[in-house]
Design a protein around this motif. Sequence first.
Motif, PDB file in Angstrom:
ATOM      1  N   ARG A 156       0.836  -1.199   0.000  1.00  0.00           N
ATOM      2  CA  ARG A 156       0.000   0.000   0.000  1.00  0.00           C
ATOM      3  C   ARG A 156       0.870   1.247   0.000  1.00  0.00           C
ATOM      4  NH1 ARG A 156      -4.213  -0.146   4.557  1.00  0.00           N
ATOM      5  NH2 ARG A 156      -5.209   1.488   3.316  1.00  0.00           N
TER       6      ARG A 156
ATOM      7  N   LYS B 236       2.147   1.524  -3.481  1.00  0.00           N
ATOM      8  CA  LYS B 236       1.128   2.007  -4.418  1.00  0.00           C
ATOM      9  C   LYS B 236       0.913   3.514  -4.253  1.00  0.00           C
ATOM     10  CE  LYS B 236      -3.711   2.049  -5.529  1.00  0.00           C
ATOM     11  NZ  LYS B 236      -5.062   1.769  -5.056  1.00  0.00           N
TER      12      LYS B 236
ATOM     13  N   VAL C 298      -1.442   3.673 -11.871  1.00  0.00           N
ATOM     14  CA  VAL C 298      -1.608   2.400 -11.177  1.00  0.00           C
ATOM     15  C   VAL C 298      -2.833   1.691 -11.724  1.00  0.00           C
ATOM     16  CG1 VAL C 298      -1.981   1.271  -8.961  1.00  0.00           C
ATOM     17  CG2 VAL C 298      -0.503   3.292  -9.095  1.00  0.00           C
TER      18      VAL C 298
ATOM     19  N   VAL D 119       1.519  -4.647  -7.541  1.00  0.00           N
ATOM     20  CA  VAL D 119       0.646  -3.817  -8.374  1.00  0.00           C
ATOM     21  C   VAL D 119       1.224  -3.731  -9.771  1.00  0.00           C
ATOM     22  CG1 VAL D 119      -0.238  -2.402  -6.467  1.00  0.00           C
ATOM     23  CG2 VAL D 119       1.841  -1.693  -7.688  1.00  0.00           C
TER      24      VAL D 119
END
Lengths: 496, 496, 448, 448
Positions: free
Chosen positions: C360, C363, C374, C383
């Motif tokens: 996270r 990202k 993304v 990702v």
Amino acid sequence: QDEPLLFELGGWEKTGVDLPAPEHDASDLGDLVRAAPIGLPGLSEPEAMRHYVRLSQKNHAIDLALYPLGSCTMKHNPRLNEKMARLAGFADLHPLQPQSTTQGALQLMDRLAHWLKTLTGMPAVALSPKAGAHGELCGLLAIRAAHEAAGHGHRRRVLVPTSAHGTNPATAAFVGYSVTEIAQTDDGRVDLSDLESKLSDDVAAIMVTNPNTCGLFERDILEISRLTHEAGAYFYCDGANFNAIVGRVRPGDLGVDAMHINLHKTFSTPHGGGGPGAGPVVLSAALAPFAPAPWVVHGEGGLHLVEEAIDEAAQAFGRMCAFQGQMGMFVRAYAYMRSHGADGLRQVAEDAVLNANYIKARLSSVMTPAFPEGPCMHEALFDDSWLEDTGITTLDFAKAMIDEGFHPMTMYFPLVVHGAMLIEPTETESKRELDRFCDALEALAQAAKAGDAERFKGAPYLAPLRRLDETLAARKPKLTWRPEPTTVAPAPLAAE
Amino acid sequence: QDEPLLFELGGWEKTGVDLPAPEHDASDLGDLVRAAPIGLPGLSEPEAMRHYVRLSQKNHAIDLALYPLGSCTMKHNPRLNEKMARLAGFADLHPLQPQSTTQGALQLMDRLAHWLKTLTGMPAVALSPKAGAHGELCGLLAIRAAHEAAGHGHRRRVLVPTSAHGTNPATAAFVGYSVTEIAQTDDGRVDLSDLESKLSDDVAAIMVTNPNTCGLFERDILEISRLTHEAGAYFYCDGANFNAIVGRVRPGDLGVDAMHINLHKTFSTPHGGGGPGAGPVVLSAALAPFAPAPWVVHGEGGLHLVEEAIDEAAQAFGRMCAFQGQMGMFVRAYAYMRSHGADGLRQVAEDAVLNANYIKARLSSVMTPAFPEGPCMHEALFDDSWLEDTGITTLDFAKAMIDEGFHPMTMYFPLVVHGAMLIEPTETESKRELDRFCDALEALAQAAKAGDAERFKGAPYLAPLRRLDETLAARKPKLTWRPEPTTVAPAPLAAE
Amino acid sequence: MRYLPLTPDDRAEMLGVIGAPSVDELFKDVPAAARAQDLFDLPLHAGELEVERELGQLAALNRPAGDGPFFCGAGAYRHHVPATVDHVIQRSEFLTSYTPYQPEIAQGTLQVLFEFQTQVAALTGLDVANASMYDGSTACAEAVMMAQRVTRREKAILSGGLHPHYAATTQTIAHAEGMEIVRQSAAVDAEAAVIAAIDAETACVVVQTPNVFGVVTDVTRIAEAAHAAGALLIVVTTEAVSYGLLKSPGEMGADIAVAEGQSIGNALNYGGPYVGLFACREKLVRQMPGRLCGETVDAEGRRGYVLTLSTREQHIRREKATSNICTNSGLCALAFTIHLSLLGETGLRQLAALNHGRARELKAALAGVAGVEVLTPRFFNEVAVRVPGDAAALVEALLADGVVAGVPYSRLDPHAGLDDVLLLAATETTTSDDIAALVAALQRKIGR
Amino acid sequence: MRYLPLTPDDRAEMLGVIGAPSVDELFKDVPAAARAQDLFDLPLHAGELEVERELGQLAALNRPAGDGPFFCGAGAYRHHVPATVDHVIQRSEFLTSYTPYQPEIAQGTLQVLFEFQTQVAALTGLDVANASMYDGSTACAEAVMMAQRVTRREKAILSGGLHPHYAATTQTIAHAEGMEIVRQSAAVDAEAAVIAAIDAETACVVVQTPNVFGVVTDVTRIAEAAHAAGALLIVVTTEAVSYGLLKSPGEMGADIAVAEGQSIGNALNYGGPYVGLFACREKLVRQMPGRLCGETVDAEGRRGYVLTLSTREQHIRREKATSNICTNSGLCALAFTIHLSLLGETGLRQLAALNHGRARELKAALAGVAGVEVLTPRFFNEVAVRVPGDAAALVEALLADGVVAGVPYSRLDPHAGLDDVLLLAATETTTSDDIAALVAALQRKIGR
């Protein structure tokens, strides 16, 4: 299964290494060259592997089961530590390469020192001693140097409790001190009044183990150190049992002047079947100036290793060994400390003490605790009075434990307790393993009391060997293998 | 001693790792998050260490004694290879990181390929198959692709000798081929006339193991390959027994079109209790264009890994697995080859064959060799006719070997010999160990003939367990641990 | 030679016992034309020191993942493995033992396999598991062929989110075995297309979660659709640590779950050896490929373990075997089991949460780089992003900054037309500094 | 904490059995003033990954010997250790066992020690050896004190060729124990002075060969002189590989031989742990310090091994013990024994010849550098040279060329007035390229 000796397996021409042929002519060393055979058989690699792996399986180990040797602190040895000690930046470092190329090693020593000093509340530490007894020697030499520097060279007596480890009096005698024993009270502590009566101006130091070898904390420890210091003596503490108090009690707060720390006990470096150990010694402000070389100082451009006291610290009493001490053990101990942290180390002491008290509680119904009153610290001490009239000795009982898959406890030590059985589980035992151990000992104790003497007198039955004849070994020592007289001697190797 | 299962030892809240607390809020994954307990007990590190070390001691291993499993080539596993495979430059390398950052790895693959091609006399090798059977599959897929490319898709039959490993027919069937068995002569070789009679234009390939599973070299191998090629079929050689001829005979010189090489047999990568193996396949010029991706080519700026055939080699039949294959095994096998060199590898074959013939010679007085005439190659095959009327089976005899400290030989294989006992010592056994083995088997054989049936029918007596009930296991398979119905289920863990 | 124990005297003595004049005599069955008289053209034997030097030099030409910021995933993940794991798997008794065909002297290996099977069943939320496969990709191919045996249908639908190497491996192997393999187009969110493709000929659908683009999918609806059509759902996972956070395949209706187990206990090893996980519903067990370890008793009634149901296997059934596989990935499975025993429920959940948290963070950082888009909506620890221009060239360019920025999708499948897609993974070994270095490098390159 | 198995529930249950309300209660004997309430000012616990990072960073600040040309010796030598050695010593059964006080379950360790003792006796050419000492320097000190016990004399003469750390250690320890230690001046060829110093008060003379300057000496005449005066000859060796080429101490008349065994089986480890070798003539065995392993039989008459003659030791004799030593260097001794078993007679002789050959190559190369004067006439694998100016400064300057040029003598003894002396060792790990790099660097620096 019997495993032959290397000398019965190997061959004079066999080798388990492949080396390039030397490219040079014969040396000019003349008759300095060894002509006669050395007498070293070799093994190919598969044979060597099998020989030593087979031998290894004849050993008990912590990795196999509880190893309750009192005073030895046989705890789990994390493999992370082994991995760290083998980093090329530590393992492949020469002790005398330029210090500018070993700054990480010096930093590690410096950090280890910081942890040891913080955990003990002492201002200085000598890292170089190579084992506990070597650390004791270091501590007493510092004490002697301090007395001599103060003009108190006449102080040549050391007081040692009757329950002390044998190394204590041995070390004191080694540095030329005479040893006076201090009596013990009925509850297993130093007899204060006896101590007071023996303290005089010829006493150089007292040596006290705390927690002591009965597994008990010296309740009067502050009084002991006060009396000692008032008498002008130093307080040497045997740190073998530091595991019981690490993170909870700082020896410096108890008035200790010097204490060795067995890194292979409290800080988990492996015992390795008998070493290598490591025995750094923490020192009080009074003793710090006398610490032996080498030590690490912060200087310009980084850390510096002082290998010989030239100017400022010329009071150093000398050198305990070549180089810097047991660096490989420093790495392991530091990795252990960092892994535990301040919180984990405190938990170590708590769990070690809890485990020992649990064993004491569980086994007190079948065995006789030497000091039933009050808690013990990290080890539970039993005497052999419960074996009375069974015809079974402490030794027999201990050997029967082998058949149950456990290593025996420490026996006949401390000397102050008859037929002593000293059990130290350490904090790395699970409740499940403790219960398995207590169940086995309970059953054994019941068998002993039920008169099943044969199970004990002949034990162990299930080990690789039965009881060994130690008298024979000592009477006519056979310390090296020699070919049977009928064997034809190997042909001398041609000189190269 | 019974060692409980992890699930009986561990705890839901226990863990043997210390992880930092996640620094982030709960995820936005909503109901994708697993709410129910997984059902994984944990162990602290000391408990885990002890559990698995204790379990390990229940295993036999090459490092403990001779492991004479025919067709398995249980040889010494050098620890140098383990060390090399763990270099960060190999072990900590991601399969998809830029190729400019893995040139050393590609070079290693290239050098390994060069050694394999040189030792087999074959022009190409597909490195990626992950085990012997996977290599067989690769080889047959290449053969199928070659036939299809040539418009010979109708060739759907594979000839396999009756003595073949089970993987041969299984693999052939797997790729949709039908399997026809070839008869064997009385002296344990392929029956040439039977082969000739079965070769026709619907045959895609023959699969022959050489040396074959009777431990014999196929004397007519050149004739076999000639007939095969004349019939328009390919010659697949099962390379399981390459150890017998490495350095002395090149399969390419025998007319082989494809052969897998078990790196865990001939080239000493450890068997690990059942893998991981590695099964590169060498290919003839005819089959080379069909080799699967990936492969290494020399290009500008270094080596290049071709991961998908785009242009020139578009005949590649596909991909056997993700990534490049068993790199860890490549490193080990290459270290082994480099250590031996051309001279050492030749000696490997010679000593492997010598050791097998020595066993055959020594045991022929008490047991019945399946093919007494002439030398065997790297394994000695006996049948059970010498056990006739003793009431003792091959299985009984093999289990009694366990009590002598040896692993049983391969039993009931090859199928063409009644009650087969296939003994492969390998070259890494010393004469001393071979004699110890032969002495033990001689004594056992004499006991068998003397009618001491109980020693065999009940064997093993000295192993961690006695004979296991395999029928029970298969009738009502219990493949996972489940808590006893009476056990209280663990409380569900709170979702984090 | 250090590995060869026989001495010249031994050899002479043994030849005497055999009654052969020379070792050459033992090779007399080899046609003379095929007997090599000379040594092959390869270097002679070398000592340990020399071999270490050569291999050390080769190793030094590579850039280990741990040497700096590193974001490659795409089916292989850099995790920290406790030292205990590597110590135990190197014990002679595990390392140098054979397949446990003699259970009396192989209980160590067998009990570990039984523990492994139980752990895999728990992780996947299914009833039974086998003793491991070569790796995740071959396990995927085997699962597809198992579906053929179970359903007696020939068609397999592979989601466009399936790792291209897995798809290619399955296509190669299952197609060889006669199946029709329908590979759907690569797409970040590929699962809707899967349901649409299911028909009455479908033996199975193969769906990956988290998929190759990192997307986490609830496959429950796919399971329903598959089951309604009489097909099986095979769920593939390439990042086994995700089991610690995400709903299991079994909970979502999978009939078979396969996974790459490398993430637990095993190093990256440049692609192998790895360990394939394979689990299924109980009723399918007799169609399962691979070795199985089962509980039983010994002659004295003591609990013990054996390899079982081997009547499925090639050494018994030969051409009628369920699979040609005759090995597993034993030592890697051992490493997996030890690591997972150390983790336990608590540790695995923490580890998974930590991975997710790092991803996270990654990202969020990537989203802040102008020009980077993304693509992955819901993810575990990986990702996909779209970058300006060619992702492979970008990765190569970022090496100059010491950053290995991930796997360009084109590396996995050059034909997909996704040359501007980059896959980036983060694990517990990723630091905030690593992410900062990545972002800084990206901004320098893309900004220009 | 991963190393602590007790759970909170366990602790509560155990306190219940004990009958204590809390763990604090168990610490009640500690004076309240000394009970720390708070955690000490140190970091909290850390995971493996974090600890590895920290230690890895520290390790990376050092320059491993193997990273390039390296010529340090002076009591510690870089040799190649076979991988088998390190593998075996890490086996749980060797690594995590205690001193073999319970011989029934310690025959593995005991038999190895018996093999070790036999190997050490063979190498030194003496009758018996102990089970190892901490290291060479402490073995030297113990040998001197043993001579005091044997001769009942107080004076020890230490040759000027003895390693200064050994001399200092001996001076510290043996002096503490009451002996008079005569340290002769450092000198390349120091042995003549030794004979001159022997008198009727002399307990022993301590001579090193090859000495700290690399000089190989035939000590036979010193032995004769010592024995004539009723003194013992102690021969020290810091490079155990030299035993493979040179006449043994026993052959030259030594009564006691001590050595640093690190060279065989053990890494450099920045100075420790190492393993001291200690051997003597049979008649002196009961005055020998340290552990001894002896052969005996068990209750069924089978051969076995035990620690023996422990009546010399502190745990029995306490203040009357022959030494305060209560451990050995068991695991290092194991490594030594395994490595030497692999070498065997043949391998050790080859290894020694190889070392000597490399050193001859080194010497010849050094002799060709203008300004460098080779001081050592006959050597094994180490030579001393005189350089223009300060040797320590030169070594530091050569680091810029990637060369670690050896040990300046001033590092060992700043007071000796030998600041221009440099000690350089070569072993089988030294290559011709290393030597060429050294020479090139020297010529650049000294030429200026």
